[in-house]
Write an enzyme that holds these catalytic residues in place. Sequence first.
Site, short mmCIF file in Angstrom:
data_model
loop_
_atom_site.label_atom_id
_atom_site.label_comp_id
_atom_site.label_asym_id
_atom_site.label_seq_id
_atom_site.Cartn_x
_atom_site.Cartn_y
_atom_site.Cartn_z
CG ASN A 146 8.79 2.91 1.13
OD1 ASN A 146 9.57 3.34 1.98
ND2 ASN A 146 7.48 3.07 1.22
NE ARG A 198 -2.76 -0.66 3.49
CZ ARG A 198 -3.61 -0.41 4.49
NH1 ARG A 198 -4.89 -0.23 4.24
NH2 ARG A 198 -3.16 -0.35 5.73
CG ASP A 199 3.79 4.35 1.35
OD1 ASP A 199 3.43 5.12 0.43
OD2 ASP A 199 4.53 4.72 2.28
CB ILE A 200 4.83 0.44 -4.12
CG1 ILE A 200 4.68 -0.95 -3.51
CG2 ILE A 200 5.91 0.43 -5.20
CD1 ILE A 200 5.93 -1.48 -2.83
CB THR A 220 3.19 8.33 -1.02
OG1 THR A 220 3.97 7.91 0.10
CG2 THR A 220 3.73 9.64 -1.57
#
Length: 244
Positions: free
Chosen positions: A28, A22-24, A67
């Site tokens: 990261n 959920r935050d690629i 993001t």
Amino acid sequence: AVVVEHTAAALDAAHDHGLIHRDIKPSNLFLVAGESPFVKVLDFGMAKSTDVTNVTQLTASGAMLGTPQYMSPEQLLEPKTVDRRSDVWALGVVTYHALTGRPPFDGETLAKLFIAITSGAVRRASSLAEHLPVSLDAWFDTALCRDVDGRFATAGELAASFVAIVSAVDDEAAGRRVAVVLDAVDESAAGVDSTIKRPESTRAAALADPRAGETTAAPAVGAEPDEAAQPTATKPKKPPPPQA
């Protein structure tokens, strides 16, 4: 292609274990240098478990996790229903950003960014970077398809399609380089060929000495022939004296 491949492999492994990242995003993805570079996917702090029945335990109502520039439309609109294809979308956004130097969606305010992600048009990547093939535009159409059923089903499927396009482009580029080299060789050979002065064939045949592979100089007009070059006359033998 290495970043896309390795990130996709890590995501598939997480998805197979019931985790959605959920935050690629670029920060990261950690590229480890060396003889065999590889990518580590960091920060699973916002990951969602697909095995948890009560998702409110992980996501508070009204809270936005992730993001915004890299979030999928469904993550913005229905964050509790996202599946692995939301990470597939995010990897497509990261790839677009890496290749063109800009994210596919942007806005002066958060509200405008959300509108761009959920309904805005995506500029063709090939129009932003001349080195990108048109075939990648179709790839982005699938990776960033707002209908989750029209998107790549898995990160591995996305990566395999991307690698196939890149390999085809590399083969075509290699073919062009070979063609350029061959053309240069042909032009060079043609230039050398035009500067060679070949002797007349009949004269070369007449002057060639087949025993030595060299040519002998022709005698000058009016010059006395070389005695050494003249054939030696054979003296006739005297007949034997008559028998008595």
